[in-house]
Design a protein around this motif. Structure first.
Motif, PDB file in Angstrom:
ATOM      1  N   LEU A  40       0.876  -1.286  -0.081  1.00  0.00           N
ATOM      2  CA  LEU A  40      -0.184  -0.064   0.031  1.00  0.00           C
ATOM      3  C   LEU A  40       0.860   1.187  -0.116  1.00  0.00           C
ATOM      4  CD1 LEU A  40      -2.960  -1.164   2.627  1.00  0.00           C
ATOM      5  CD2 LEU A  40      -3.128  -0.795   0.085  1.00  0.00           C
ATOM      6  N   VAL A  41       1.788   1.199   0.605  1.00  0.00           N
ATOM      7  CA  VAL A  41       2.715   2.445   1.136  1.00  0.00           C
ATOM      8  C   VAL A  41       3.519   2.630  -0.550  1.00  0.00           C
ATOM      9  CG1 VAL A  41       4.531   3.486   1.944  1.00  0.00           C
ATOM     10  CG2 VAL A  41       2.975   2.409   3.382  1.00  0.00           C
ATOM     11  N   ASP A  42       4.127   1.741  -0.860  1.00  0.00           N
ATOM     12  CA  ASP A  42       5.088   1.873  -2.174  1.00  0.00           C
ATOM     13  C   ASP A  42       4.084   2.265  -3.186  1.00  0.00           C
ATOM     14  OD1 ASP A  42       7.097   1.132  -0.641  1.00  0.00           O
ATOM     15  OD2 ASP A  42       7.197  -0.898  -1.497  1.00  0.00           O
ATOM     16  N   ARG A  43       2.663   1.915  -3.180  1.00  0.00           N
ATOM     17  CA  ARG A  43       1.875   2.265  -4.474  1.00  0.00           C
ATOM     18  C   ARG A  43       1.315   3.740  -4.513  1.00  0.00           C
ATOM     19  NH1 ARG A  43      -1.097  -3.467  -6.210  1.00  0.00           N
ATOM     20  NH2 ARG A  43       0.853  -4.738  -7.126  1.00  0.00           N
ATOM     21  N   ALA A  44       1.425   4.259  -3.479  1.00  0.00           N
ATOM     22  CA  ALA A  44       0.513   5.291  -3.257  1.00  0.00           C
ATOM     23  C   ALA A  44       1.426   6.729  -3.155  1.00  0.00           C
ATOM     24  CB  ALA A  44       0.014   5.547  -1.663  1.00  0.00           C
ATOM     25  N   GLU A  45       2.683   6.458  -3.756  1.00  0.00           N
ATOM     26  CA  GLU A  45       3.430   7.985  -3.713  1.00  0.00           C
ATOM     27  C   GLU A  45       2.741   8.766  -4.718  1.00  0.00           C
ATOM     28  OE1 GLU A  45       6.565  10.457  -2.691  1.00  0.00           O
ATOM     29  OE2 GLU A  45       5.992   8.198  -1.642  1.00  0.00           O
ATOM     30  N   TRP A  46       2.392   8.268  -5.751  1.00  0.00           N
ATOM     31  CA  TRP A  46       1.791   9.397  -6.466  1.00  0.00           C
ATOM     32  C   TRP A  46       0.525  10.291  -5.934  1.00  0.00           C
ATOM     33  CZ3 TRP A  46      -3.399   9.297  -8.176  1.00  0.00           C
ATOM     34  CH2 TRP A  46      -4.337   8.341  -7.912  1.00  0.00           C
TER      35      TRP A  46
END
Length: 582
Positions: A545-551
């Motif tokens: 979840l964290v890695d995919r939410a940078e945008w």
């Protein structure tokens, strides 16, 4: 001497100079012979790339010289005034890690280069470029109607929220001033955080005190670290250290003041309160006499400290950007409730516009809690149902599942922006750090849209703690608690479908926040998290979840930094990345 911890605004040269004049006048009335202001007082801090503009540096210098004349004209010419500002010097840009002695900056009387030339040499960052005029972070002594002495900061931080190495040229000289026949050493902020450098040479100059001009941002637990560091430096120079810190908010930073004086044995001699402007007056004892003690401000409870920092950040952002009022969605949940109360404490409840936007799935208790909260804080409360708007979209789009849920959320965001455009309010986002970390928020919805996010660096577990503290604080003062109890105790839900709860999609917040703290703030990898005993399924889910939410995080509004590592300046990761923790 007087430590003037004041609130400044970046770029407001005239306003900041006026504040220096006023606070020097107050200090003189106490009999102070030396008044010390924080780092970059005249320009505000941090000025970032404004420092690279020759026009800004010229204006700062002109304001500085006029301030010296104004102090003298006001009968304050005999008072020694140390104020932070921007300067400039000719210097070849050093590569990070280059040997200081081999590439030390040199003095030059070269006139400032045009901005166009400066861009090529400094902004583009070519380390091999010819010598160019570069800005410096200075402490300036004003006395007798003139600029008497300048000192340029030696150690330029290049970590966390700081980017000074890219902007400023380092100084290379020691500064000792004479005030009332006493020798006073002068350094700036990071100069005491690094071993060696100017502080290590002060004992050779036999200073009676060391004063430190600071722009040290707030973060939880940082106060005792500053005091312990200053105590070590006091022992090193065998003299008291006077630590003067900035106060107030600037974009996503909050400066908490808390100026203090420590003796050479590490004992606290005087201190100022946090998060308010204050003049701390302290007498330097004559040589051979016991150290003088001054007023000592009581420390704040950690929850109160963080709460007041968030309030200060929002207040500064609203006022310094020309707003008078804010608006936000009131859902009846804990995040919007706490955000609304923070806003009421920052700018007054009458300046808060709370909008309830019920859908077909909004519970009666949520609507009741939102209305109750608004009444408790005296907010302008409005109800704008969204069912008709959602139906209009659905007639055209016929969305299902998550797309339909997100439509409801985005309609709410659109309503708030429309009200803002019509009435001139600043929209504030009530999303918290846990949601931002995991991407558990609909982009462009009422929880993430707007100009400022007070809870951006506050995780969900801490949201509840701050809400409890704020209610307890009200009870202690004989007031009605501002947050309805049911907003604190009910399970959190976005209410975008029947029976929806946050914990349907996320681990329990206590567990989630513990994993997030380890992964985000302490940069622990999957192996380290598993070694600590976390469930592999939980770890993998959270990291994904964290890695995919940078945008999403890149598009989130600014908010006040209160932890050691906040999203934004502190944590700079690529949006496009295929790296995943093994």
């Amino acid at each position: 001497m007087a430590a003037a911890q004041i609130d400044t605004c970046v770029g407001d040269l005239a306003g900041n100079a006026s504040a220096v004049l006023e606070w020097t006048r107050r200090a003189a009335q106490t009999g102070a012979q030396l008044v010390v202001f924080p780092e970059m007082t005249l320009t505000g801090y941090p000025i970032e790339d404004l420092a690279l503009r020759a026009s800004f540096r010229r204006a700062a210098q002109e304001t500085l010289e006029q301030l010296a004349r104004d102090l003298d004209a006001d009968g304050l010419g005999d008072v020694a005034v140390l104020v932070g500002s921007v300067g400039e010097r000719a210097s070849r840009r050093r590569r990070p890690g280059a040997d200081d002695a081999a590439e030390a900056p040199r003095e030059s009387g070269t006139e400032p280069l045009p901005d166009s030339e400066l861009v090529g040499d400094v902004v583009a960052g070519r380390p091999e470029a010819r010598d160019a005029v570069r800005p410096t972070n200075d402490a300036v002594l004003l006395r007798g109607g003139r600029v008497e002495t300048r000192y340029s900061k030696h150690h330029l931080p290049n970590y966390g929220v700081f980017d000074e190495f890219r902007i400023f040229a380092p100084g290379d000289e020691i500064c000792v001033i004479d005030v009332a026949d006493r020798r006073i050493g002068v350094v700036i902020c990071e100069d005491i955080w690094q071993d060696g450098g100017p502080v290590s040479l002060m004992d050779e100059r036999e200073v009676a005190a060391l004063v430190v001009l600071n722009g040290s941002p707030f973060e939880e637990g940082k106060g005792h670290v500053r005091a312990e560091l200053a105590a070590r430096r006091a022992a090193e120079v065998d003299a008291p250290v006077v630590y003067v810190n900035l106060v107030g908010g600037q974009d996503d930073l909050v400066f908490d003041g808390g100026s203090f004086v420590v003796d050479r044995d590490g004992s606290l001699l005087a201190s100022a309160p946090q998060l308010v402007e204050h003049l701390l007056v302290w007498d330097l004892a004559d040589e051979g006499e016991p150290a003088q003690r001054g007023p000592v401000a009581p420390p704040l409870h950690p929850d109160e400290e963080t709460y007041r920092a968030v309030v200060a950040g929002l207040r500064a952002y609203v006022r310094k950007n020309g707003f008078r009022t804010v608006t936000l969605g009131l859902s009846g949940g804990i995040d919007s409730a706490l955000t609304a109360v923070i806003a009421a404490d920052a700018i007054g409840g009458e300046n808060v516009v709370g909008v309830s936007m019920p859908s077909a799935f909004s519970s009666d208790h949520s609507k009741d809690d939102a209305a109750d909260l608004a009444q408790r804080i005296g907010a302008d409360y409005r109800v704008q149902p969204i069912a008709g708007m959602v139906e209009a979209f659905q007639r055209e789009l016929a969305l299902e599942g998550v797309a339909e849920e997100n439509l409801q959320a985005r309609v709410r965001g659109m309503i708030l922006m429309a009200i803002s455009n019509r009435e001139g309010h600043l929209v504030i986002a009530p999303g918290n750090k846990s949601e931002l970390a995991t991407g558990y928020a609909t982009i462009y919805d009422a929880g993430s849209i707007g100009g400022y996010a007070p809870l951006k660096d506050v995780d969900k577990s801490r949201v509840w703690a701050l809400a409890r503290w704020r209610n307890d604080h009200a009870i202690d003062r004989g007031e009605i608690p501002p947050i309805p109890e049911s907003s604190i105790t009910k399970p959190p839900s976005a209410e975008l479908r029947p029976g929806q709860l946050d914990q349907d999609s996320l681990p329990p917040y206590a567990l989630l926040d513990e994993v997030l703290d380890a992964y985000v703030e302490h940069a622990e990898g999957r192996a380290e998290l598993l070694a600590r005993g976390f469930d592999p399924a939980v770890v993998d889910r959270v990291l994904q979840l964290v890695d995919r939410a940078e945008w999403k995080r890149r598009q989130y509004p600014p908010g006040p930094k209160v932890t050691a590592l906040a999203f934004g300046r502190d944590r700079r990761l690529p949006i496009t990345s295929r790296w995943r923790e093994p």
